[in-house]
Design an enzyme around this catalytic site. Structure first.
Site, PDB file in Angstrom:
ATOM      1  N   ASP A 194       0.801  -1.529  -0.161  1.00 44.56           N
ATOM      2  CA  ASP A 194       0.193   0.383  -0.369  1.00 44.56           C
ATOM      3  C   ASP A 194       0.942   1.092   0.178  1.00 44.56           C
ATOM      4  O   ASP A 194       1.377   1.592   1.320  1.00 44.56           O
ATOM      5  CB  ASP A 194      -0.850   0.313   1.339  1.00 44.56           C
ATOM      6  N   ASP A 204     -13.787  -3.371  -2.228  1.00 49.39           N
ATOM      7  CA  ASP A 204     -13.567  -3.462  -0.488  1.00 49.39           C
ATOM      8  C   ASP A 204     -14.752  -3.943   0.040  1.00 49.39           C
ATOM      9  O   ASP A 204     -16.153  -2.922   0.083  1.00 49.39           O
ATOM     10  CB  ASP A 204     -13.104  -1.886  -0.175  1.00 49.39           C
TER      11      ASP A 204
END
Length: 251
Positions: free
Chosen positions: A11, A130
């Site tokens: 990330d 998500d």
């Protein structure tokens, strides 16, 4: 039998690798090129790079960093974050990525998946989702987990596959960073309807979590970040552990 894949995730924020809990409280986790190189050498099957602020900051993915990582590794490499057009996808694929991961932009414009798939093939298109449990359903979120969409997870999975996604990267927001195990119920639900490979993300805390994932769901890949970044789990040891439990992995 297809080998199960172990996939570290980088990330990226401001050019650095970061990690948080439930998408919050991000902390620095190291240099992305150095980490990518280490993971490739350790036997990672693939690598995922997510520029987590690109969509929120309304800018393109860090193409220069993508090219640096691609030059340093020789394993499949997926890049996401800010992929909101065919041109943005082209930029990262031409910089050395093997696949692009599309999340928020696909929810806003599902045809984007079709356009990228027509140009590069569905094998290059990863639909990142998500989701978190809301009452009795899993709801899809966008913008780094900040905006609810009202979309039911399974409906969106089916639509995304119809549009051209060749793979699903499914992150449980409820489990993300908590290290209490993958969201097996959510993955089982998606596994019943998904006709493409599913990568599970969110919740890895120990080796048994990976074993439970592969024994109890149809997921073909397990993505994790902090347990690898902070050396809580070593990839060679994890693969040996899974192999000892009759889970097929590349050693």
């Amino acid at each position: 039998m297809l080998k199960k894949r172990i996939i570290p995730c980088l990330d990226i924020k401001d050019g650095r690798t970061v990690k948080g809990i439930n998408f919050m409280n991000l902390k620095d986790a190291g240099d992305p090129v150095a980490l990518a190189t280490k993971y490739a050498q350790d036997g990672a099957d693939e690598l995922v790079f997510l520029d987590i602020c690109a969509t929120e900051e309304n800018r393109s993915t860090l193409v220069k960093l993508v090219s640096q990582i691609a030059a340093a590794i020789h394993i499949p490499f997926t890049v996401g974050g800010g992929i909101n057009s065919v041109e943005a996808a082209a930029a990262v694929l031409e910089a050395g990525a093997d696949k692009v991961s599309v999340n928020s932009a696909a929810v806003k414009n599902p045809a984007l998946l079709s356009k990228i798939a027509r140009r590069y093939g569905s094998q290059a298109v990863v639909l990142a989702i998500d989701a978190r449990k809301e009452k009795d359903i899993w709801e899809v979120y966008i913008s780094g987990g900040k905006k609810a969409t009202g979309k039911h997870l399974t409906d969106w999975v089916m639509q995304g596959i119809e549009e051209g996604a060749g793979e699903i990267l499914l992150t449980s927001m409820d489990c993300d960073g908590a290290k209490n195990g993958f969201d097996l119920a959510m993955l089982q639900e998606v596994g019943r309807i998904a006709a493409v490979p599913v990568i599970a993300s969110g919740g890895a805390g120990n080796m048994q979590d990976f074993k439970n994932l592969f024994e109890q769901t149809t997921a073909t890949g397990a993505l994790a970040a902090s347990v690898f970044h902070y050396n809580e789990i070593q990839i060679p040891g994890l693969k040996n552990y899974l192999n000892q439990h009759q889970i097929p992995v590349r050693l």
